[in-house]
Design an enzyme around this catalytic site. Structure first.
Site, PDB file in Angstrom:
ATOM      1  N   ARG A  12       0.805  -1.215   0.000  1.00 22.52           N
ATOM      2  CA  ARG A  12       0.000   0.000   0.000  1.00 22.52           C
ATOM      3  C   ARG A  12       0.844   1.275   0.000  1.00 22.52           C
ATOM      4  O   ARG A  12       0.443   2.303   0.525  1.00 22.52           O
ATOM      5  CB  ARG A  12      -0.971   0.026   1.179  1.00 22.52           C
ATOM      6  CG  ARG A  12      -1.833  -1.210   1.360  1.00 22.52           C
ATOM      7  CD  ARG A  12      -2.616  -1.645   0.161  1.00 22.52           C
ATOM      8  NE  ARG A  12      -3.606  -0.661  -0.236  1.00 22.52           N
ATOM      9  CZ  ARG A  12      -4.238  -0.670  -1.394  1.00 22.52           C
ATOM     10  NH1 ARG A  12      -3.982  -1.612  -2.276  1.00 22.52           N
ATOM     11  NH2 ARG A  12      -5.118   0.241  -1.686  1.00 22.52           N
ATOM     12  N   SER A  13       2.008   1.204  -0.620  1.00 24.48           N
ATOM     13  CA  SER A  13       2.914   2.359  -0.648  1.00 24.48           C
ATOM     14  C   SER A  13       2.640   3.311  -1.802  1.00 24.48           C
ATOM     15  O   SER A  13       3.180   4.417  -1.821  1.00 24.48           O
ATOM     16  CB  SER A  13       4.361   1.878  -0.715  1.00 24.48           C
ATOM     17  OG  SER A  13       4.581   1.153  -1.907  1.00 24.48           O
ATOM     18  N   HIS A  49      -9.184  -2.623  -8.629  1.00 20.90           N
ATOM     19  CA  HIS A  49      -8.068  -2.252  -9.504  1.00 20.90           C
ATOM     20  C   HIS A  49      -8.524  -2.079 -10.950  1.00 20.90           C
ATOM     21  O   HIS A  49      -8.068  -1.155 -11.631  1.00 20.90           O
ATOM     22  CB  HIS A  49      -6.951  -3.299  -9.431  1.00 20.90           C
ATOM     23  CG  HIS A  49      -6.098  -3.178  -8.214  1.00 20.90           C
ATOM     24  ND1 HIS A  49      -5.272  -2.112  -7.987  1.00 20.90           N
ATOM     25  CD2 HIS A  49      -5.944  -3.995  -7.153  1.00 20.90           C
ATOM     26  CE1 HIS A  49      -4.636  -2.268  -6.843  1.00 20.90           C
ATOM     27  NE2 HIS A  49      -5.033  -3.413  -6.312  1.00 20.90           N
TER      28      HIS A  49
END
Length: 166
Positions: A12-13, A49
């Site tokens: 989750r960066s 996504h």
């Protein structure tokens, strides 16, 4: 030769968002995730996504045959998300990850269009207690190193911010 970009970071960066932002049309999203029918969270994640990408993206699902997906790209920018799931799939299928990594690096060197690869940096935490987890962590580190060496550009993403490494 086509430009090869590797985006590394933690969970989750912001790696995937960065990959999507860098990809110029025409573009293809190469998904390495394989959602099992009984994994509702993964099914939801994949749907989210797809919605984020929009309709102008082609989609190729390649949980194992990533090399074949790259060969078939025919001039389209590829976003491969992600090498970590691909490696996990290879190991679960009993495939030799060293041989597969060599084939990946070779096909990247012959790519006809830009390729943007997303991968997790999993070696920055504690040493896993389980042998399989240690084997995976080590294999992921070696894969990231090989792809980074072959890449023209490498970025580390943290908190949505890219740091150029190469």
């Amino acid at each position: 030769m086509a430009e090869i970009t590797l985006l590394l970071g933690g969970a989750r960066s912001g790696k995937s968002a960065r990959a999507l932002a860098l990809a110029a049309p025409p573009r293809t999203f190469v998904a390495t995730a394989a959602a099992a029918a009984d994994d509702a969270e993964m099914v939801e994640r994949i749907a989210r996504h797809r919605a984020e990408r929009g309709a102008d993206w082609a989609l190729v699902e390649a949980p194992l045959d990533l090399v074949g997906a790259i060969r078939a790209a025919s001039g389209r920018t590829l976003v491969i998300d992600c090498l970590t799931l691909w490696l996990s799939n290879l190991m679960a299928a009993g495939r030799d990850e060293t041989v597969e990594a060599a084939a990946l690096v070779a096909v990247l060197g012959a790519a006809s269009a830009p390729v943007i690869l997303v991968s997790n940096e999993v070696g920055m935490g504690l040493v896993p207690m389980e042998p399989l987890s240690r084997r995976f962590r080590d294999a992921q580190g070696r894969l990231n190193q090989r792809v980074a060496a072959a890449a023209d550009r490498v970025e580390f993403i943290a908190a949505g911010l890219p740091l150029r490494l190469k």
